[in-house]
Enzyme design. Structure first.
Site, PDB file in Angstrom:
ATOM      1  CE  LYS A  86      -3.694   0.090   2.534  1.00  0.00           C
ATOM      2  NZ  LYS A  86      -4.561   0.067   3.737  1.00  0.00           N
TER       3      LYS A  86
HETATM    4  O1  G3P Z   1      -7.314   0.765   5.325  1.00  0.00           O
HETATM    5  C1  G3P Z   1      -7.340   2.095   5.622  1.00  0.00           C
HETATM    6  C2  G3P Z   1      -8.655   2.767   5.576  1.00  0.00           C
HETATM    7  O2  G3P Z   1      -9.660   1.849   5.641  1.00  0.00           O
HETATM    8  C3  G3P Z   1      -8.765   3.869   6.597  1.00  0.00           C
HETATM    9  O3  G3P Z   1      -9.811   3.637   7.446  1.00  0.00           O
HETATM   10  O4  G3P Z   1     -11.188   3.947   9.427  1.00  0.00           O
HETATM   11  O5  G3P Z   1      -8.924   4.964   9.359  1.00  0.00           O
HETATM   12  O6  G3P Z   1     -10.748   5.882   7.959  1.00  0.00           O
HETATM   13  P1  G3P Z   1     -10.185   4.677   8.609  1.00  0.00           P
END
Ligand code: G3P
Length: 221
Positions: A86
């Site tokens: 990533k």
């Molecule tokens: O995998 C990363 C992405 O899903 C970020 O998630 O919950 O930190 O906005 P969040």
């Protein structure tokens, strides 16, 4: 459609892998730190619970293109196949995506807040594009932006898969599945919200009790 889990919780990966058809697991630096274990242990445990056809995504941390590419090579070496790096779509990250693709490393472009950012990462050859749906809602209509992205890729014949991420509720996931999204990565609580409904338990309880009243047993024969 690839249904991916956005977690480093090994027990929940095992549980949901039994319940559902899980295509893979995504992590990010915050998710890894929340596992309460060190990076290497977490990665080893996740690789052990996945079968080799399931995909695994690990994020690079460093800031410069050169450093990201070095980390990408390391991540790529952790597994024989179905491992993806990533890479956030910063300027250095966009450069690194191009370099990684020249090296044949699988790439997921991440930390995407607009369809345009994702489109540019797709032009650089990223295999997956991860728009942060819920976070995008703070700046506009995240769902519409992702729908636009799906169309932008289609009309331009680009093969990158959109793996929508950063979900906070099942409605967001539902809307994008309806729109034909190629992949979603979903936190554990949202995955359970998608499969749990109190009505199901009530209906099953009624069937069993009626059977038991009629035949004196809670099994078919
Ligand atoms: O995998 C990363 C992405 O899903 C970020 O998630 O919950 O930190 O906005 P969040």
């Amino acid at each position: 459609m690839e249904f991916i889990l956005d977690t480093a919780d090994v027990q929940e990966i095992k549980n949901l892998n039994e319940l559902l058809t899980v295509a893979g697991v995504t992590t990010n630096p915050t998710i890894i730190t929340k596992s309460g274990k060190d990076f290497q242990t977490t990665v080893k445990e996740i690789i052990e619970v996945l079968d080799e056809e399931q995909t695994f995504f690990i994020q690079a941390i460093s800031a410069t293109c050169e450093e990201i590419v070095e980390e990408a090579k390391y991540i790529d070496s952790l597994r024989e196949k179905n491992i993806y790096v990533k890479i956030p779509v910063t300027h250095e990250g966009l450069k690194a995506i191009k370099e990684c693709k020249k090296l044949g490393i699988g790439v997921l472009a991440t930390a995407i807040y607009t369809a345009d950012q994702a489109f540019m990462a797709a032009m650089n050859g990223a295999d997956y594009l991860a728009p942060y749906v819920n976070r995008m809602e703070n700046y506009g209509d995240g769902i519409k932006e992702v729908k636009d992205l799906i169309e932008m890729l289609r009309v331009n014949g680009l093969n990158s898969k959109v793996v929508a991420a950063s979900f906070k509720n099942k409605k967001q996931v539902h809307e994008l599945i309806v729109a034909g999204i190629q992949a979603v990565t979903v936190p554990v609580d949202v995955a359970y919200a998608m499969i749990n409904h109190p009505g199901t338990e009530i209906a099953v309880g009624e069937f069993t009790e009626n059977w038991n009243k009629a035949f004196g047993r809670r099994a078919l024969v």
